[in-house]
Motif scaffolding. Structure first.
Motif, PDB file in Angstrom:
ATOM      1  N   GLU A  74      47.442  44.697  37.491  1.00  0.00           N
ATOM      2  CA  GLU A  74      46.655  43.654  37.833  1.00  0.00           C
ATOM      3  C   GLU A  74      47.721  42.398  37.752  1.00  0.00           C
ATOM      4  O   GLU A  74      47.457  41.634  38.761  1.00  0.00           O
ATOM      5  N   ASP A  96      42.224  28.101  42.017  1.00  0.00           N
ATOM      6  CA  ASP A  96      42.189  29.339  42.793  1.00  0.00           C
ATOM      7  C   ASP A  96      42.528  30.542  42.065  1.00  0.00           C
ATOM      8  O   ASP A  96      42.266  31.597  41.979  1.00  0.00           O
ATOM      9  N   ARG A  98      43.065  30.886  38.867  1.00  0.00           N
ATOM     10  CA  ARG A  98      42.017  31.272  37.800  1.00  0.00           C
ATOM     11  C   ARG A  98      40.717  32.149  38.077  1.00  0.00           C
ATOM     12  O   ARG A  98      40.518  32.958  37.434  1.00  0.00           O
ATOM     13  N   SER A  99      40.334  31.558  39.383  1.00  0.00           N
ATOM     14  CA  SER A  99      39.197  32.459  39.686  1.00  0.00           C
ATOM     15  C   SER A  99      39.546  33.677  40.250  1.00  0.00           C
ATOM     16  O   SER A  99      38.839  34.699  39.942  1.00  0.00           O
ATOM     17  N   TRP A 100      40.746  33.853  40.677  1.00  0.00           N
ATOM     18  CA  TRP A 100      41.143  35.181  41.319  1.00  0.00           C
ATOM     19  C   TRP A 100      41.543  35.994  40.345  1.00  0.00           C
ATOM     20  O   TRP A 100      40.960  37.208  40.231  1.00  0.00           O
ATOM     21  N   ASN A 102      40.015  35.932  37.234  1.00  0.00           N
ATOM     22  CA  ASN A 102      38.596  36.128  36.682  1.00  0.00           C
ATOM     23  C   ASN A 102      37.859  37.224  37.429  1.00  0.00           C
ATOM     24  O   ASN A 102      37.485  38.297  36.965  1.00  0.00           O
ATOM     25  N   GLU A 103      38.179  37.238  38.783  1.00  0.00           N
ATOM     26  CA  GLU A 103      37.498  38.436  39.731  1.00  0.00           C
ATOM     27  C   GLU A 103      38.143  39.619  39.517  1.00  0.00           C
ATOM     28  O   GLU A 103      37.729  40.863  39.212  1.00  0.00           O
ATOM     29  N   ILE A 104      39.679  39.664  39.156  1.00  0.00           N
ATOM     30  CA  ILE A 104      40.409  41.048  39.003  1.00  0.00           C
ATOM     31  C   ILE A 104      40.263  41.571  37.485  1.00  0.00           C
ATOM     32  O   ILE A 104      39.898  42.662  37.390  1.00  0.00           O
ATOM     33  N   SER A 105      40.359  40.982  36.466  1.00  0.00           N
ATOM     34  CA  SER A 105      40.286  41.077  35.282  1.00  0.00           C
ATOM     35  C   SER A 105      38.877  41.055  34.477  1.00  0.00           C
ATOM     36  O   SER A 105      38.672  41.952  33.479  1.00  0.00           O
ATOM     37  N   GLY A 106      38.113  40.274  35.124  1.00  0.00           N
ATOM     38  CA  GLY A 106      36.600  40.083  34.305  1.00  0.00           C
ATOM     39  C   GLY A 106      36.782  39.203  33.062  1.00  0.00           C
ATOM     40  O   GLY A 106      35.710  39.112  32.565  1.00  0.00           O
ATOM     41  N   ILE A 108      37.809  35.312  31.767  1.00  0.00           N
ATOM     42  CA  ILE A 108      37.701  34.054  31.919  1.00  0.00           C
ATOM     43  C   ILE A 108      39.139  33.170  31.410  1.00  0.00           C
ATOM     44  O   ILE A 108      39.216  33.377  30.370  1.00  0.00           O
TER      45      ILE A 108
END
Length: 126
Positions: A74, A96, A98-100, A102-106, A108
């Protein structure tokens, strides 16, 4: 007064973890009769050796790896994305990033996680 106050030995002695591992190997292969003897020979805390042998505690390295936000694959994906964005002259906003992640790792990331990550990323690319 044999006890030493202040920093933990494990934090100040770089070879402490390797001595613990050597003591555990010595117990497993029968070189040392028991945990007490192994702790004395390798100069490590008996309680720490006992806890690690029973699985109650993990090494500092293993603990740090378990708290890592991104797995190595990741992290490579994030690095590739950052390299692509910087090559396209598009600055990445921390929100952006941090949100990406979050999407990759699940998971926050913390509010200021991006600071340390970008510092490491920029330091590795020099």
């Amino acid at each position: 007064m044999g006890r030493h106050r202040g920093k933990l030995v494990a934090a100040t002695d770089p070879k402490y973890e390797s001595r613990i591992q050597a003591a555990l190997v010595g117990i497993a292969n029968g070189t040392h009769k028991n945990i007490t003897v192994a702790a004395r020979v390798h100069k490590v805390a008996q309680q720490t050796l006992k806890d690690q042998s029973t699985g109650l505690h993990m090494s500092r390295r293993d603990f740090a790896e378990s708290w890592q936000l991104l797995q190595p694959s990741e992290e490579e994906a994030v690095k590739d994305w950052l390299a692509h964005e910087s090559g396209a002259a598009c600055p990445v906003h921390p929100c952006d990033l941090r949100s990406w992640v979050n999407e990759i790792s699940g998971r926050i990331p913390s509010k200021h996680w991006h600071r340390r990550y970008l510092w490491d990323f920029l330091g590795a690319n020099e």
